[in-house]
Write a protein that holds these residues in place. Sequence first.
Motif, mmCIF file in Angstrom:
data_model
loop_
_atom_site.group_PDB
_atom_site.id
_atom_site.type_symbol
_atom_site.label_atom_id
_atom_site.label_comp_id
_atom_site.label_asym_id
_atom_site.label_seq_id
_atom_site.Cartn_x
_atom_site.Cartn_y
_atom_site.Cartn_z
ATOM 1 N N GLY A 178 19.125 52.592 -18.479
ATOM 2 C CA GLY A 178 20.225 51.726 -18.084
ATOM 3 C C GLY A 178 20.955 51.136 -19.269
ATOM 4 N N VAL A 179 20.284 51.055 -20.423
ATOM 5 C CA VAL A 179 20.967 50.586 -21.625
ATOM 6 C C VAL A 179 21.978 51.648 -22.043
ATOM 7 C CG1 VAL A 179 20.694 49.938 -24.049
ATOM 8 C CG2 VAL A 179 18.998 49.211 -22.373
ATOM 9 N N LEU A 180 23.230 51.249 -22.213
ATOM 10 C CA LEU A 180 24.313 52.196 -22.487
ATOM 11 C C LEU A 180 24.744 52.212 -23.946
ATOM 12 C CD1 LEU A 180 26.594 51.583 -19.365
ATOM 13 C CD2 LEU A 180 24.879 53.386 -19.700
ATOM 14 N N GLU A 181 24.588 51.085 -24.634
ATOM 15 C CA GLU A 181 25.050 51.030 -26.014
ATOM 16 C C GLU A 181 24.263 50.009 -26.819
ATOM 17 O OE1 GLU A 181 28.755 47.956 -25.977
ATOM 18 O OE2 GLU A 181 29.171 49.975 -25.196
ATOM 19 N N LEU A 182 24.210 50.241 -28.125
ATOM 20 C CA LEU A 182 23.607 49.302 -29.067
ATOM 21 C C LEU A 182 24.728 48.872 -30.010
ATOM 22 C CD1 LEU A 182 20.258 51.153 -29.920
ATOM 23 C CD2 LEU A 182 20.750 49.590 -28.045
ATOM 24 N N GLY A 236 12.615 42.564 -12.000
ATOM 25 C CA GLY A 236 13.843 42.287 -11.255
ATOM 26 C C GLY A 236 15.056 41.984 -12.102
ATOM 27 N N ILE A 237 14.872 41.778 -13.402
ATOM 28 C CA ILE A 237 16.010 41.424 -14.260
ATOM 29 C C ILE A 237 16.932 42.613 -14.431
ATOM 30 C CG2 ILE A 237 16.660 40.863 -16.639
ATOM 31 C CD1 ILE A 237 14.383 38.915 -16.730
ATOM 32 N N ARG A 238 18.220 42.372 -14.208
ATOM 33 C CA ARG A 238 19.224 43.426 -14.316
ATOM 34 C C ARG A 238 20.224 43.178 -15.438
ATOM 35 N NH1 ARG A 238 15.930 45.603 -12.184
ATOM 36 N NH2 ARG A 238 15.828 46.564 -10.122
ATOM 37 N N VAL A 239 20.345 41.942 -15.912
ATOM 38 C CA VAL A 239 21.336 41.607 -16.935
ATOM 39 C C VAL A 239 20.695 40.754 -18.020
ATOM 40 C CG1 VAL A 239 23.529 40.456 -17.411
ATOM 41 C CG2 VAL A 239 23.211 41.676 -15.238
ATOM 42 N N ILE A 240 20.967 41.102 -19.267
ATOM 43 C CA ILE A 240 20.560 40.292 -20.419
ATOM 44 C C ILE A 240 21.813 39.987 -21.218
ATOM 45 C CG2 ILE A 240 19.221 40.206 -22.547
ATOM 46 C CD1 ILE A 240 17.176 42.035 -21.262
ATOM 47 N N GLY A 241 22.110 38.702 -21.405
ATOM 48 C CA GLY A 241 23.367 38.293 -22.018
ATOM 49 C C GLY A 241 23.377 38.366 -23.534
ATOM 50 N N MET A 268 23.274 45.026 -20.839
ATOM 51 C CA MET A 268 22.685 44.325 -21.973
ATOM 52 C C MET A 268 23.808 43.943 -22.917
ATOM 53 S SD MET A 268 19.719 45.500 -24.695
ATOM 54 C CE MET A 268 18.356 45.159 -23.598
ATOM 55 N N GLY A 269 23.831 42.675 -23.350
ATOM 56 C CA GLY A 269 24.929 42.162 -24.155
ATOM 57 C C GLY A 269 24.841 42.524 -25.618
ATOM 58 N N GLN A 270 25.551 41.755 -26.445
ATOM 59 C CA GLN A 270 25.659 42.005 -27.875
ATOM 60 C C GLN A 270 24.648 41.162 -28.660
ATOM 61 O OE1 GLN A 270 27.996 44.345 -29.139
ATOM 62 N NE2 GLN A 270 28.147 44.772 -26.936
#
Length: 259
Positions: A85-89, A39-44, A66-68
């Motif tokens: 869903g991950v857009l950038e690293l 269910g997790i949609r956001v990781i800070g 997904m954050g920095q």
Amino acid sequence: MVSYDTAVPVVELPDYIEEISAKAFYGRGYIVELVLPEGIRVIGDNAFQDCYAMKKLVLPAELEEMGQQVFLQCRSLERVDLPEGVLELGPLMFGSCTSLREIRIPPTVRWIDENAFSGASELRRIHIGPEHLELLPEKFRRTAVLTAMSDLREEEELHGPASSRTSELLDGIVRRDSEVMASLAVEEKDKPALVYMLDRRLIPGNLLPELTEKAVASRATELTAVLLEAANILRQEEASGGAGSDGRGSGAEEWDPFA
């Protein structure tokens, strides 16, 4: 989840959690394994930074954000499968992940910072589609090409020929750097990648003696056998007049790596 403070080595978060806040697991050096619910949609930002003992991480199949610097200095982390869903690293996303050996990057990724893998000195397997190779920092592209060949070879063994578009794109990349790619396959003892190149005649025949000597020196017996077989096939083709015109077999007839 704003913060996790229970000192246990294995953490499985409950299903109702939808977001991991910035620095929620920052510096939790006691965690060895972490399993995140679907269910997790956001990781800070910096969510798992300095989790230096964490070897295994299971991410949810779908993420919206997904954050920095999420994995900065996760020095024991060995493998990461990034979900769709991950857009950038971003910068230092995997900075100083000194045990990281394998990563799977989804096709949704559109940008990878030049320093995303800074300090990830053991990274040997980078799973990314050939059409996205240019996103990687230059120093990791050959590793990703080697991985792509190995993956495609294993996929063909299980499911038959891959799509012509994928193989044509990958073959074109390898042809432009065939000598280096062949040497890297031998150095890394990557048999599937080496077989992939040999099957498609991506390695000039005059390189086979040098490659086989490298395989013999590193005691890579399986690779040695594969290269000797390829040289023998070239000799047979040349003897029958079937392969002398393309220059691939130059020098292979008289050569014996054990002489």
